[in-house]
Structure formats: structure tokens, C-alpha cells
Design an enzyme around this catalytic site. Structure first.
Site, PDB file in Angstrom:
ATOM      1  CD1 TRP A 114      -2.199   2.049   0.407  1.00  0.00           C
ATOM      2  CD2 TRP A 114      -2.881   1.259   2.380  1.00  0.00           C
ATOM      3  NE1 TRP A 114      -3.231   2.847   0.842  1.00  0.00           N
ATOM      4  CE2 TRP A 114      -3.667   2.387   2.049  1.00  0.00           C
ATOM      5  CE3 TRP A 114      -3.126   0.592   3.579  1.00  0.00           C
ATOM      6  CZ2 TRP A 114      -4.665   2.863   2.896  1.00  0.00           C
ATOM      7  CZ3 TRP A 114      -4.136   1.067   4.411  1.00  0.00           C
ATOM      8  CH2 TRP A 114      -4.894   2.189   4.070  1.00  0.00           C
TER       9      TRP A 114
ATOM     10  CG  ASP B 106      -1.872  -7.633  -0.418  1.00  0.00           C
ATOM     11  OD1 ASP B 106      -2.720  -8.486  -0.748  1.00  0.00           O
ATOM     12  OD2 ASP B 106      -2.178  -6.479  -0.045  1.00  0.00           O
TER      13      ASP B 106
ATOM     14  CE1 TYR C 262      -4.421  -0.636  -1.013  1.00  0.00           C
ATOM     15  CE2 TYR C 262      -2.589  -2.143  -1.319  1.00  0.00           C
ATOM     16  CZ  TYR C 262      -3.774  -1.818  -0.699  1.00  0.00           C
ATOM     17  OH  TYR C 262      -4.314  -2.674   0.241  1.00  0.00           O
TER      18      TYR C 262
ATOM     19  CG  HIS D 181      -9.741  -3.623  -1.913  1.00  0.00           C
ATOM     20  ND1 HIS D 181      -8.950  -2.646  -2.478  1.00  0.00           N
ATOM     21  CD2 HIS D 181      -9.428  -3.620  -0.586  1.00  0.00           C
ATOM     22  CE1 HIS D 181      -8.211  -2.086  -1.547  1.00  0.00           C
ATOM     23  NE2 HIS D 181      -8.491  -2.649  -0.376  1.00  0.00           N
TER      24      HIS D 181
ATOM     25  CB  SER E  57      -9.316  -7.866   1.153  1.00  0.00           C
ATOM     26  OG  SER E  57      -8.842  -7.083   2.221  1.00  0.00           O
TER      27      SER E  57
END
Length: 326
Positions: A21, A51, A56, A120, A151
């Protein structure tokens, strides 16, 4: 670096992964040289699970990964995510739009087929409706993705998706400030061969034990602008524990850190002591942080007494203060 199997995918992933991220610049500007240095440190440490997500840095994190792979003889397992982009979230999901977003990730990652794509933190009603799940199965059959997972923000969402036959993995918040998954999710995940990817192992960094009450964060850092859940779930910031309470609990833990370990390494080792966990994705903005996080995989298991003490501290001093649904 030891490896564990990630659910149905068969991927052998490093016990400590790399959360990317921060490489998108969402915590503050990250120049290309530093991003590449972080990825190089992960590669050198044997961290083979990286990941990221399409949101991001609006794809910059994915592009950093592609740039690294273009110039190094390495082939990490890369997981990205789909579902939080403004073209989709919160109620504009169609199969064509989701496919287009995943194809965009594939282009930025410079691959024909993505190792793992995770839904997500999509709204629970969208997740449970089932259309997204059916589309992910189709994208896997088409070869656009090799595996898919989800997620999630709550254990209820995790418990739902753990029972879905095609689901390879669940990514969730799990750390010393969020322990309930041990009883409420992990047995179900093991039963259904679903891998567990742990995010926020250090609760946005506070469990590293280096923050103070007057800590300041860049305006672009979610620990500044999302301190009270102003933009997205407060659970993603300090695991939903008020910052002042988090600091108090960290001080209670400090004398318990085993010799030869940092507090961050103790926090990661505690997670790795849970056999249901496949990998821990720890973010790092400097190569030294990558190396320190990786060292936790080789550290000794924590004692049974320490596990008991940490569980009791969570129940009495942390859980009652979590401000979001667990």
C-alpha cells in the site's frame, strides 16, 4: 524464509509477505528509487508474496512491482485487489466493469494472468448477493486470474466467504489488537482449505512500539485523515482502537517482549504462531523495516504463558474499546 501453502491455490508463500500500500504514495510521497529498494530488500529476504491493489496510488504500487520484475530475475507471487475503485464502489458493479479493472491491473503488473485477485472490502450485501463471486469464478476459468480471494472488514464477512467453494484465501485484520479470528474463523478456514492472509499485523504501526502521544502523520497518511473513520472503515486505522488506548496497551506489553526481539517482531511472531495463518503482509517504507519484519519468521515461538498473557490483555484492555464491528 519458511513457506506455507495458500489455501486451494497451491502457492507456497513466504510466512512474512510484503504489503505494498505504502508504495502507492498514500502514506506520503515514495520516490521510485526507494520503492525499488524496498522490493529488492523483500526479494533478498526470501519474501515471495507481495500484496497490492488497483487503488494503491491509483495503480502506482502495481507499476512499481512491474518495474522491479522487469529488471530483476525474480518471480514473486503477486496478489492485487478489485472492488474499491470509484468506477465500481459502492454500487456500480457489473461483470464488464470488474473485468476491465482486473485487466487494468494485469497491464500495470505486465502479466497475462494475475496470481491472485481479491475482492477488496466490497459492501457485505454485494458480496453476499453472489454475482461478484460467480464473475470471479468465470475470470479464473478464462485464465485472467489464477485464483481469487476476498479482503474483508469483519469476521461475519470472512465466515461467509470461507464457505464459498471457489475462494482460495481471506485477507483480514488480525493482530494483538484483533484476536477473535482464532476461535471464530480459523477452524472454518482450515476445514474449507482457505488460506489466511493477515493484514495490519502492527495495527498501522503502533504495535512496533515506537509511536508517542504527540506523534504526527503526513496529511496524506490515513493515520491522519482517517483517525476516526472519516474516509473508510476506522478498522483499517490502528485496527479500530483509539490511538491513545493503543499506546497505553503497548506500554503494558513492552516488558513482555522476549530478549533478542523487537516489539514488532513479537507481534508478527504471535501471528505466525497460529497454524491457520498462511502469510503476514507487513508494510515497509524502508529496506531496514523489511529485514526486521522478515526476521520474525526465524524467531522462536512465543511461550504458552506469553500467549495467555497477551490473550487476557486483549480481552480486558483492548476488545471493549474497539470502535468498529469485529
Amino acid at each position: 524464509m519458511k513457506r506455507r501453502t495458500l489455501g486451494k491455490s497451491g502457492f507456497r508463500v513466504s510466512e512474512v509477505g510484503l504489503g505494498c500500500w505504502q508504495l502507492g504514495g498514500d502514506f506520503g510521497p515514495v520516490e521510485d528509487e526507494r520503492a525499488q529498494a524496498v522490493l529488492e530488500a523483500a526479494d533478498a529476504a526470501g519474501i515471495n508474496f507481495w500484496d497490492t491493489a488497483d487503488v494503491y496510488g491509483a495503480g502506482h504500487s502495481e507499476s512499481h512491482i512491474a518495474r522491479y520484475r522487469d529488471t530483476h530475475a525474480t518471480d514473486p507471487i503477486v496478489a492485487t485487489k478489485v472492488g474499491r475503485d470509484g468506477d465500481l464502489y459502492p454500487d456500480k458493479y457489473t461483470k464488464e466493469r470488474v473485468r476491465r479493472n482486473i485487466e487494468g491491473s494485469a497491464r500495470r503488473l505486465d502479466v497475462e494472468s494475475i496470481d491472485l485477485v481479491q475482492l477488496h472490502c466490497v459492501p457485505p450485501d454485494v458480496l453476499e448477493a453472489g454475482d461478484l463471486i460467480a464473475w470471479m469464478d468465470d475470470f479464473q476459468s478464462d485464465g485472467l486470474i489464477q485464483s481469487w480471494g476476498a479482503s474483508v472488514e469483519t469476521l461475519a464477512e470472512a465466515q461467509f466467504v470461507a464457505k464459498v467453494p471457489g475462494c482460495t484465501s481471506i485477507q483480514l485484520i488480525f493482530n494483538l489488537f484483533r484476536q477473535n479470528a482464532i476461535q471464530d474463523l480459523f477452524p472454518l478456514a482450515v476445514e474449507n482449505d482457505v488460506g489466511i492472509i493477515v493484514r495490519l499485523p502492527l495495527a498501522s504501526g503502533v504495535l512496533a512500539g515506537k509511536m508517542t502521544a504527540d506523534q504526527s502523520f503526513a496529511p496524506t497518511d490515513h493515520r491522519h485523515y482517517n483517525r476516526h473513520g472519516e474516509v473508510f472503515s476506522q478498522g483499517e486505522t490502528f485496527s479500530g482502537v483509539p490511538f491513545e488506548r493503543a499506546l497505553e496497551v503497548v506500554e503494558r506489553m513492552r516488558p513482555w517482549v522476549p530478549g533478542g526481539m523487537t516489539m514488532a517482531q513479537m507481534a508478527i511472531r504471535w501471528i505466525l504462531d497460529q497454524p491457520a495463518v498462511s502469510t503476514v503482509i507487513a508494510g515497509a517504507s524502508r529496506p531496514s523495516q523489511v529485514r526486521d519484519n522478515a526476521a520474525a519468521a526465524n524467531a522462536a515461538h512465543l511461550s504458552a504463558k506469553l500467549h495467555k498473557d497477551l490473550a487476557e490483555l486483549y480481552k480486558t484492555e483492548v476488545e471493549p474499546h474497539i470502535v468498529v464491528p469485529i
